[in-house]
Scaffold this motif. Structure first.
Motif, PDB file in Angstrom:
ATOM      1  N   TYR A 154     -25.628 -13.815  90.790  1.00 57.73           N
ATOM      2  CA  TYR A 154     -26.964 -14.297  91.151  1.00 57.73           C
ATOM      3  C   TYR A 154     -27.984 -13.163  91.049  1.00 57.73           C
ATOM      4  O   TYR A 154     -29.064 -13.331  90.467  1.00 57.73           O
ATOM      5  N   LEU A 155     -27.650 -12.000  91.619  1.00 55.47           N
ATOM      6  CA  LEU A 155     -28.547 -10.852  91.543  1.00 55.47           C
ATOM      7  C   LEU A 155     -28.749 -10.425  90.096  1.00 55.47           C
ATOM      8  O   LEU A 155     -29.874 -10.140  89.667  1.00 55.47           O
ATOM      9  N   HIS A 158     -31.216 -12.642  87.983  1.00 57.37           N
ATOM     10  CA  HIS A 158     -32.633 -12.400  88.266  1.00 57.37           C
ATOM     11  C   HIS A 158     -33.080 -11.012  87.800  1.00 57.37           C
ATOM     12  O   HIS A 158     -34.181 -10.860  87.246  1.00 57.37           O
ATOM     13  N   LEU A 251     -27.277 -13.816 100.845  1.00 54.37           N
ATOM     14  CA  LEU A 251     -28.098 -14.362  99.770  1.00 54.37           C
ATOM     15  C   LEU A 251     -29.586 -14.215 100.081  1.00 54.37           C
ATOM     16  O   LEU A 251     -30.387 -13.880  99.204  1.00 54.37           O
ATOM     17  N   GLU A 255     -32.265 -12.202  97.896  1.00 54.53           N
ATOM     18  CA  GLU A 255     -33.483 -12.825  97.379  1.00 54.53           C
ATOM     19  C   GLU A 255     -34.732 -12.046  97.807  1.00 54.53           C
ATOM     20  O   GLU A 255     -35.692 -11.919  97.032  1.00 54.53           O
ATOM     21  N   ILE A 258     -34.870  -9.111  95.464  1.00 63.02           N
ATOM     22  CA  ILE A 258     -35.344  -9.541  94.147  1.00 63.02           C
ATOM     23  C   ILE A 258     -36.867  -9.663  94.148  1.00 63.02           C
ATOM     24  O   ILE A 258     -37.557  -9.208  93.228  1.00 63.02           O
TER      25      ILE A 258
END
Length: 290
Positions: A154-155, A158, A251, A255, A258
């Motif tokens: 996920y990281l 992005h 998470l 986020e 990010i």
């Protein structure tokens, strides 16, 4: 206001500035060899830290324990928690479960984890990690374990939009030497590791650190052994009324990071996003309604 520390390590970090010089020396020893350093005799710990036994006794009292045996019992409880498997965890949760709907129980637990985690994150450390990840001169590698690889992916997805020079390291260790070969001093390695900690990740982080790579760790409230090789550590609450631990708080922290990196690099990121949108249009991968 900070909540009551959940682990001895959290208590040591939270109260470090209030300790005497000898107590800080002792705290450094405990954190560098955590939790093993505190599982031996009080004399052995004092000798290892090169302090007196009364210094150990004073620090234990400052942390809120009635004495050294109480301190050790807490460490053993933490150690047991980090090795608990999903079946044991489920059975224990079932015995304790109140008569409340799972949705409410889960929401309450995750909300508590979120409050506790965010109260402990050092904004200066968070900003430093964002700066590291935004620095185009540094290569960034990201790796996770059996479960946490989803967070690593996920990281990576992005970060790949925000900048180039980002690598997702596969979870299988057999190919890791090739990735280590490409890491240079000053590069960044982001590691995700939660309880039952993975030995391969510890060794990977250790070798990366030897190569002068900056290690950033996302872990649980107890702290992966990778912590001893990391310059920045995000301890995230993972408790859940389930056989599985919760990744929700981790998470959220990811986020937030990010978003911070995106803001630091917005002009360059915007250009990359515009190119990416054009590529999506040309390949027809995304549905368009107009």
């Amino acid at each position: 206001m900070d909540e009551t520390p959940k682990t001895v390590a959290e208590a040591l970090r939270q109260r470090f500035e209030d300790l005497t010089r000898a107590e800080r020396q002792l705290a450094d020893t405990l954190l560098s060899h955590y939790p093993a350093a505190g599982l031996g005799s009080i004399t052995a710990l004092a000798e290892k830290a090169d302090v007196s036994t009364p210094t150990v006794a004073r620090l234990v009292k400052k942390l809120g324990f009635t004495g050294y045996p109480d301190f050790q019992a807490s460490l053993r409880g933490e150690l047991e928690a980090t090795t608990t498997g999903p079946i044991t965890k489920h059975d224990a949760r079932t015995e304790e479960a109140p008569d409340e709907h799972m949705l409410n129980r889960f929401a309450e637990t995750v909300t508590s984890n979120l409050r506790s985690t965010f109260s402990r994150i050092d904004p200066a450390s968070f900003d430093a990690v964002a700066e590291l990840l935004a620095d185009h001169s540094r290569g960034v590698s990201i790796v996770g374990g059996r479960i946490t690889r989803a967070l690593a992916d996920y990281l990576f997805t992005h970060m790949q939009v925000i900048r180039d020079g980002v690598t997702l390291v596969p979870s299988t260790a057999s190919g890791w030497p090739h990735y280590l070969l490409s890491m240079s001093p000053g590069d960044v390695l982001v590691v995700f590791d939660v309880r039952r900690y993975e030995n391969d990740l510890v060794r990977f982080a250790e070798i990366a650190r030897e190569r002068e790579v900056t290690v950033v760790l996302f872990t649980d409230q107890w702290g992966s052994p990778v912590s001893k090789h990391a310059q920045h550590v995000f301890n995230c609450g993972i408790d859940a009324p389930s056989a599985w631990d919760s990744s929700a708080v981790m998470l959220v922290v990811v986020e937030a990071l990010i978003a911070a990196v995106e803001n630091l690099r917005w002009d360059a990121t915007r250009e990359r996003m515009e190119v990416l949108e054009d590529l999506f249009d040309r390949t027809g991968l995304l549905k368009k309604f107009l």
